[in-house]
Design a protein around this motif. Structure first.
Motif, mmCIF file in Angstrom:
data_model
loop_
_atom_site.group_PDB
_atom_site.id
_atom_site.type_symbol
_atom_site.label_atom_id
_atom_site.label_comp_id
_atom_site.label_asym_id
_atom_site.label_seq_id
_atom_site.Cartn_x
_atom_site.Cartn_y
_atom_site.Cartn_z
ATOM 1 N N ASP A 130 25.073 33.288 42.293
ATOM 2 C CA ASP A 130 25.019 34.224 41.911
ATOM 3 C C ASP A 130 26.155 34.749 41.078
ATOM 4 O O ASP A 130 26.564 35.596 39.790
ATOM 5 N N LEU A 131 27.626 34.138 41.564
ATOM 6 C CA LEU A 131 28.482 34.697 40.990
ATOM 7 C C LEU A 131 28.581 33.895 39.623
ATOM 8 O O LEU A 131 28.413 34.238 38.519
ATOM 9 N N ARG A 132 28.396 32.670 40.063
ATOM 10 C CA ARG A 132 28.457 31.330 38.644
ATOM 11 C C ARG A 132 27.180 32.607 37.430
ATOM 12 O O ARG A 132 27.452 32.283 36.685
ATOM 13 N N ALA A 133 26.349 33.013 37.574
ATOM 14 C CA ALA A 133 24.833 33.795 37.234
ATOM 15 C C ALA A 133 25.328 34.971 36.346
ATOM 16 O O ALA A 133 25.660 35.296 34.743
ATOM 17 N N VAL A 134 26.435 35.745 37.463
ATOM 18 C CA VAL A 134 26.713 36.493 36.500
ATOM 19 C C VAL A 134 27.838 36.760 35.246
ATOM 20 O O VAL A 134 27.184 37.075 34.184
ATOM 21 N N MET A 135 28.765 36.146 35.863
ATOM 22 C CA MET A 135 29.676 35.152 35.224
ATOM 23 C C MET A 135 29.286 34.226 33.963
ATOM 24 O O MET A 135 30.420 34.586 33.082
ATOM 25 N N GLY A 136 28.935 33.817 34.020
ATOM 26 C CA GLY A 136 28.211 32.238 33.419
ATOM 27 C C GLY A 136 28.935 31.685 33.704
ATOM 28 O O GLY A 136 30.101 31.035 32.260
ATOM 29 N N ILE A 137 29.351 31.174 34.438
ATOM 30 C CA ILE A 137 31.061 30.216 35.006
ATOM 31 C C ILE A 137 30.240 28.658 34.471
ATOM 32 O O ILE A 137 29.739 28.579 34.968
ATOM 33 N N PRO A 138 30.607 28.386 33.248
ATOM 34 C CA PRO A 138 30.723 26.837 34.040
ATOM 35 C C PRO A 138 30.471 25.935 34.363
ATOM 36 O O PRO A 138 31.024 26.060 35.464
ATOM 37 N N SER A 139 29.876 24.881 34.716
ATOM 38 C CA SER A 139 29.367 23.847 35.456
ATOM 39 C C SER A 139 31.274 23.342 35.777
ATOM 40 O O SER A 139 31.381 22.558 36.630
ATOM 41 N N ASN A 140 32.394 23.208 34.350
ATOM 42 C CA ASN A 140 33.498 22.130 35.084
ATOM 43 C C ASN A 140 34.913 22.718 35.063
ATOM 44 O O ASN A 140 35.949 22.814 35.125
ATOM 45 N N VAL A 183 32.779 38.970 30.669
ATOM 46 C CA VAL A 183 34.316 37.716 29.721
ATOM 47 C C VAL A 183 33.827 36.568 29.865
ATOM 48 O O VAL A 183 32.271 35.446 30.315
ATOM 49 N N ASP A 184 34.384 35.621 28.702
ATOM 50 C CA ASP A 184 34.121 33.905 28.851
ATOM 51 C C ASP A 184 35.275 33.433 28.932
ATOM 52 O O ASP A 184 35.752 33.646 29.054
ATOM 53 N N VAL A 185 35.029 33.107 30.561
ATOM 54 C CA VAL A 185 35.735 32.239 31.117
ATOM 55 C C VAL A 185 35.240 31.129 30.756
ATOM 56 O O VAL A 185 36.737 30.124 31.102
ATOM 57 N N SER A 186 35.131 29.901 29.198
ATOM 58 C CA SER A 186 35.460 29.364 29.009
ATOM 59 C C SER A 186 36.854 29.547 28.155
ATOM 60 O O SER A 186 37.864 28.673 27.998
ATOM 61 N N GLN A 187 37.374 30.112 28.106
ATOM 62 C CA GLN A 187 38.973 31.106 27.746
ATOM 63 C C GLN A 187 39.999 30.897 28.586
ATOM 64 O O GLN A 187 40.631 31.343 28.266
ATOM 65 N N PHE A 188 39.807 30.554 29.755
ATOM 66 C CA PHE A 188 40.712 31.110 30.798
ATOM 67 C C PHE A 188 41.013 29.285 31.479
ATOM 68 O O PHE A 188 40.060 28.534 31.788
ATOM 69 N N GLY A 189 41.995 29.045 32.106
ATOM 70 C CA GLY A 189 42.640 27.806 32.785
ATOM 71 C C GLY A 189 42.123 28.179 34.077
ATOM 72 O O GLY A 189 41.665 27.638 35.161
ATOM 73 N N LEU A 190 42.450 29.659 34.494
ATOM 74 C CA LEU A 190 41.883 30.582 36.378
ATOM 75 C C LEU A 190 41.909 31.681 35.879
ATOM 76 O O LEU A 190 42.779 32.548 35.164
ATOM 77 N N ILE A 191 41.347 32.397 37.181
ATOM 78 C CA ILE A 191 40.967 33.737 36.595
ATOM 79 C C ILE A 191 40.820 34.027 38.739
ATOM 80 O O ILE A 191 40.719 32.844 38.800
ATOM 81 N N TYR A 192 41.889 34.677 38.573
ATOM 82 C CA TYR A 192 42.086 35.310 40.370
ATOM 83 C C TYR A 192 41.458 36.870 40.485
ATOM 84 O O TYR A 192 42.048 37.448 39.375
ATOM 85 N N GLY A 193 41.035 36.970 40.982
ATOM 86 C CA GLY A 193 41.777 38.003 41.891
ATOM 87 C C GLY A 193 40.878 38.806 43.234
ATOM 88 O O GLY A 193 40.428 38.252 44.539
ATOM 89 N N GLY A 194 41.800 39.697 44.093
ATOM 90 C CA GLY A 194 41.324 40.623 45.045
ATOM 91 C C GLY A 194 40.054 41.024 44.682
ATOM 92 O O GLY A 194 39.924 41.501 44.168
ATOM 93 N N ALA A 195 39.121 40.872 46.203
ATOM 94 C CA ALA A 195 37.966 41.856 45.852
ATOM 95 C C ALA A 195 37.196 42.982 46.802
ATOM 96 O O ALA A 195 36.769 43.622 45.504
ATOM 97 N N GLN A 196 38.252 43.960 46.337
ATOM 98 C CA GLN A 196 38.650 44.963 47.212
ATOM 99 C C GLN A 196 38.327 46.333 46.746
ATOM 100 O O GLN A 196 38.549 47.328 46.872
ATOM 101 N N LYS A 197 38.824 45.746 44.720
ATOM 102 C CA LYS A 197 38.093 46.613 44.081
ATOM 103 C C LYS A 197 36.510 46.698 43.778
ATOM 104 O O LYS A 197 35.557 48.134 43.623
ATOM 105 N N ASN A 198 36.211 45.658 42.791
ATOM 106 C CA ASN A 198 34.801 45.562 42.799
ATOM 107 C C ASN A 198 33.464 44.631 43.268
ATOM 108 O O ASN A 198 32.644 44.795 42.272
#
Length: 362
Positions: A56-66, A183-198
């Motif tokens: 579901d996270l992949r679907a919401v963000m459009g995270i590429p398979s790589n 956001v376009d995830v393909s523009q990033f090498g790495l994204i990180y974040g704590g869950a306790q906001k959103n």
């Protein structure tokens, strides 16, 4: 029951319908006879929960398979160490955009690994009221990666677009505006974040990392801090934060029911516009310290012109069921965090109170 609106910066408000789902399933998840808190993380029930959460996270963000999705522990602050451990890859310089408190802490941690933060741009001279224009950034072509904080929770400045870094991997601490806009995830090498906001309860940290950046951790990296090990074990090298992953999965499904990130972004724009308009049209009774083009949609700091009224403001707001409005100790004043789960009704209640308070004390 009179509704209570929680403006905490984190742990923060969760969608009410998600909390009701949790309540309904707390003692018996889907007829299993177990609470999610009691399940083995290796059992088929939790494996299903974790797999659906990632899907579901992949679907919401459009995270590429790589890209790998990791459900980790330790908060975003632990990522200040894990990122250089895994991404320095023999280099000694990292480009940083300095936008305030959390940028500085990430740079401080980097130095412990013998690397140098190269500040490509800083808002410090201007009191962190803005973000320096990208065309003026002084980049280092030998940088291991470029790190930025997309939204400074304390200072209330937010990037409105994604920086361009060419072949240099882009790393983003997205903790406080994660999943608040597309956001376009393909523009990033790495994204990180704590869950306790959103996303969910404190205790879960999400890392999204491009596969080609795995497997090059510095010598001596603890096993638990190696992204490759975590990816190969599907985030289950040890017991993961199971209950937090479960709640996050429910939130991802809730986001899909809201119409996805585009619809969520539009609501966030509407909420932020209403609150900033109330501040800006208060004839100086309230002020926001951030320049307009850089104002956060998630964390809205504001000051009363007469700071002696701060205590009364907090007390009267609480009496109106408007909670957690006191500003961070580093900045003072007030701060309203209006994450995805904060309804427009809550912002209207706050702005109505602010107008009443100004009339009675102006």
């Amino acid at each position: 029951m009179t509704p209570v609106f929680n403006f905490s910066a984190g742990p923060a408000v969760l969608p009410r319908e998600v909390l009701l789902e949790v309540q309904n399933e707390l003692l018996d998840w889907h007829g299993s006879g177990m609470s999610v808190m009691e399940m083995s993380h290796r059992g088929k029930e939790f494996m299903q929960i974790a797999a659906e959460a990632e899907e579901d996270l992949r679907a919401v963000m459009g995270i590429p398979s790589n890209y790998k999705v990791l459900f980790l522990q330790g908060g975003a602050t632990t990522q200040f160490a894990m990122v250089p451990m895994n991404l320095l890859r023999g280099r000694s310089v990292v480009d940083f955009v300095d936008t305030g408190h959390w940028s500085k802490l990430a740079m401080k941690e980097l130095r412990k690994f013998g690397a140098t933060p190269h500040i490509v741009a800083s808002g410090e001279a201007n009191g962190y009221r803005d973000i320096p224009a990208e065309e003026g950034w002084q980049r280092n072509p030998d940088a291991a990666y470029l790190h930025y904080t997309s939204n400074e929770t304390i200072g209330g400045v937010e990037f409105q677009s994604t920086p361009k870094t060419g072949d240099v991997p882009l790393v983003c601490d997205m903790s406080s505006n994660f999943l608040s806009r597309p956001v376009d995830v393909s523009q990033f090498g790495l994204i990180y974040g704590g869950a306790q906001k959103n996303i969910g309860p404190a205790g879960l940290t999400i890392v999204i990392v491009r596969e080609d950046l795995l497997g090059q951790a510095i010598a001596g990296t603890p096993t638990m801090f190696d992204y490759r090990i975590q990816a190969e074990g599907d985030s289950m090298y040890n017991t993961p934060p199971t209950f937090a992953i479960y709640v996050a999965g429910l939130v991802f499904k809730w986001m899909q029911r809201q119409g996805g990130l585009k619809a969520i972004e539009q609501r966030n724009i509407e909420k932020a516009a209403l609150l900033y308009e109330t501040i800006d049209t208060s004839a100086g009774f309230y002020r926001c310290p951030v320049d307009k083009p850089y104002r956060s949609r998630m964390n809205v700091p504001f000051m009363l012109a007469d700071a002696s009224l701060d205590e009364a403001f907090i007390k009267e707001a609480k009496a109106r069921n408007l909670l957690q409005l006191k500003g961070h100790r580093a900045l003072g004043g007030m701060r309203a965090s209006i994450y995805n789960a904060m309804p427009l009704e809550g912002v209207r209640a706050l702005t109505g109170f602010m107008q009443d308070f100004a009339r009675h004390n102006g």
